[in-house]
Scaffold this motif. Structure first.
Motif, PDB file in Angstrom:
ATOM      1  N   THR A   1       0.837  -1.198   0.000  1.00 22.23           N
ATOM      2  CA  THR A   1       0.000   0.000   0.000  1.00 22.23           C
ATOM      3  C   THR A   1       0.873   1.249   0.000  1.00 22.23           C
ATOM      4  OG1 THR A   1      -0.133  -0.052   2.414  1.00 22.23           O
ATOM      5  CG2 THR A   1      -1.901  -1.128   1.193  1.00 22.23           C
ATOM      6  N   GLY A   2       0.234   2.362  -0.344  1.00 26.37           N
ATOM      7  CA  GLY A   2       0.946   3.631  -0.362  1.00 26.37           C
ATOM      8  C   GLY A   2       1.260   4.066  -1.778  1.00 26.37           C
ATOM      9  N   GLY A   3       1.340   5.365  -1.959  1.00 27.57           N
ATOM     10  CA  GLY A   3       1.611   5.900  -3.280  1.00 27.57           C
ATOM     11  C   GLY A   3       0.359   5.933  -4.140  1.00 27.57           C
ATOM     12  N   LYS A   4       0.559   6.182  -5.420  1.00 27.64           N
ATOM     13  CA  LYS A   4      -0.557   6.292  -6.350  1.00 27.64           C
ATOM     14  C   LYS A   4      -0.302   5.424  -7.573  1.00 27.64           C
ATOM     15  CE  LYS A   4      -2.012  11.009  -5.148  1.00 27.64           C
ATOM     16  NZ  LYS A   4      -2.288  12.379  -5.680  1.00 27.64           N
ATOM     17  N   GLU A   5      -1.368   4.971  -8.179  1.00 34.24           N
ATOM     18  CA  GLU A   5      -1.306   4.286  -9.460  1.00 34.24           C
ATOM     19  C   GLU A   5      -2.107   5.084 -10.468  1.00 34.24           C
ATOM     20  OE1 GLU A   5       0.594   1.770 -10.177  1.00 34.24           O
ATOM     21  OE2 GLU A   5       1.306   1.668  -8.103  1.00 34.24           O
ATOM     22  N   LYS A   6      -1.933   4.788 -11.743  1.00 35.98           N
ATOM     23  CA  LYS A   6      -2.672   5.546 -12.743  1.00 35.98           C
ATOM     24  C   LYS A   6      -3.239   4.626 -13.809  1.00 35.98           C
ATOM     25  CE  LYS A   6       1.419   6.823 -15.492  1.00 35.98           C
ATOM     26  NZ  LYS A   6       2.174   7.962 -16.080  1.00 35.98           N
ATOM     27  N   VAL A   7      -4.378   5.037 -14.317  1.00 39.08           N
ATOM     28  CA  VAL A   7      -5.015   4.371 -15.449  1.00 39.08           C
ATOM     29  C   VAL A   7      -5.324   5.459 -16.464  1.00 39.08           C
ATOM     30  CG1 VAL A   7      -6.993   3.064 -16.265  1.00 39.08           C
ATOM     31  CG2 VAL A   7      -6.028   2.551 -14.020  1.00 39.08           C
ATOM     32  N   GLY A   8      -4.667   5.395 -17.609  1.00 41.64           N
ATOM     33  CA  GLY A   8      -4.819   6.474 -18.579  1.00 41.64           C
ATOM     34  C   GLY A   8      -4.268   7.762 -18.000  1.00 41.64           C
ATOM     35  N   ASN A   9      -5.096   8.811 -18.011  1.00 48.01           N
ATOM     36  CA  ASN A   9      -4.677  10.101 -17.478  1.00 48.01           C
ATOM     37  C   ASN A   9      -5.091  10.305 -16.029  1.00 48.01           C
ATOM     38  OD1 ASN A   9      -3.533  10.948 -19.958  1.00 48.01           O
ATOM     39  ND2 ASN A   9      -5.558  11.539 -20.727  1.00 48.01           N
ATOM     40  N   ASP A  10      -5.753   9.318 -15.448  1.00 48.30           N
ATOM     41  CA  ASP A  10      -6.250   9.434 -14.074  1.00 48.30           C
ATOM     42  C   ASP A  10      -5.336   8.690 -13.112  1.00 48.30           C
ATOM     43  OD1 ASP A  10      -8.508  10.841 -14.956  1.00 48.30           O
ATOM     44  OD2 ASP A  10      -9.552   8.966 -15.414  1.00 48.30           O
ATOM     45  N   SER A  11      -5.156   9.238 -11.913  1.00 46.04           N
ATOM     46  CA  SER A  11      -4.394   8.563 -10.869  1.00 46.04           C
ATOM     47  C   SER A  11      -5.295   8.361  -9.659  1.00 46.04           C
ATOM     48  CB  SER A  11      -3.161   9.392 -10.470  1.00 46.04           C
ATOM     49  OG  SER A  11      -3.545  10.638  -9.924  1.00 46.04           O
ATOM     50  N   PHE A  12      -4.957   7.369  -8.848  1.00 47.31           N
ATOM     51  CA  PHE A  12      -5.799   7.073  -7.688  1.00 47.31           C
ATOM     52  C   PHE A  12      -4.949   6.462  -6.585  1.00 47.31           C
ATOM     53  CE2 PHE A  12      -5.621   3.323 -10.319  1.00 47.31           C
ATOM     54  CZ  PHE A  12      -5.489   2.282  -9.418  1.00 47.31           C
TER      55      PHE A  12
END
Length: 222
Positions: free
Chosen positions: A19-30
């Motif tokens: 866990t921790g940090g961010k991931e992205k799909v296309g131009n969106d991060s979550f």
């Protein structure tokens, strides 16, 4: 998936480690939580590995997703090569256990393909090279023939032989003909050239192949 009670092996990862940090799909991060990871572990990507443990249901999932992660996060070329290569006989080669990861990456990134076509072309036979352009297949075949001629590769892997059909391109007959015809070339590279001709059904070479087969002075291996 359970609490750490001191029974974790070196191969275990806790969800909290991921866990921790961010991931992205296309131009969106979550952002994502441990609960999100727990939900993912209940999908068909994973299967049981004993008490409170899961692993990828198939090694291919892990290999593709590892390559996709490096691609999506735009890891620098040098960093990717440090991850997947090691020194072997003084040359950089893809770690055997990461060959499929390297093949996936080569299909996703041209700079990785360019590096592997020079240093470890056999890995690329496992990639999606069939969807590449004719020039890429021609370059890959030339690199393979060069390394076989230098006796740096062996042709005893049946799985790779079955993948030679991916190398087909419009000028393949002209590329293979000098290797098959030249008696002075080592039998290994000539045998590979013949195997490629067979796998790609290069009919323009059938008369030459017949001449080789009927020549009593030819090396038996050829």
């Amino acid at each position: 998936l359970d609490l750490d009670i001191g029974d974790l092996s070196e191969s275990d990862l806790r969800l909290s480690d991921l866990t921790g940090g961010k991931e992205k799909v296309g131009n969106d991060s979550f952002e994502f939580s441990e609960n999100d990871l727990s939900e993912v572990c209940q999908t068909g990507l994973f299967s049981g590995r004993g008490r409170s443990r899961v692993g990828f249901a198939h090694q291919t999932y892990a290999e593709f997703l590892a390559a996709r992660y490096l691609f999506v996060h735009e890891f620098p070329r040098e960093e990717i090569l440090r991850l997947i290569q090691s020194q072997r006989d003084g040359e950089n080669m893809v770690v055997p256990q990461l060959a499929e990861v390297g093949a996936w990456l080569a299909g996703m990134r041209e700079d990785i393909f360019d590096e592997l076509v020079k240093s470890d072309p056999q890995v690329l036979l496992g990639s999606d090279i069939a969807k590449g352009d004719n020039e890429a297949r021609k370059r890959l075949l030339q690199s393979l023939l060069g390394l076989f001629e230098a006796k740096k590769l062996r042709d005893d892997d049946l799985r790779r032989w079955l993948q030679y059909g991916k190398l087909e391109h419009p000028a393949i007959a002209d590329q293979l003909r000098p290797y098959i015809r030249d008696h002075n070339k080592h039998f290994l590279v000539r045998r590979v050239a013949i195997d490629v001709a067979e796998a790609c059904r290069v009919r323009e070479l059938q008369d030459l192949l017949a001449d080789v087969a009927l020549d009593r002075d030819e090396a038996l291996h050829t």
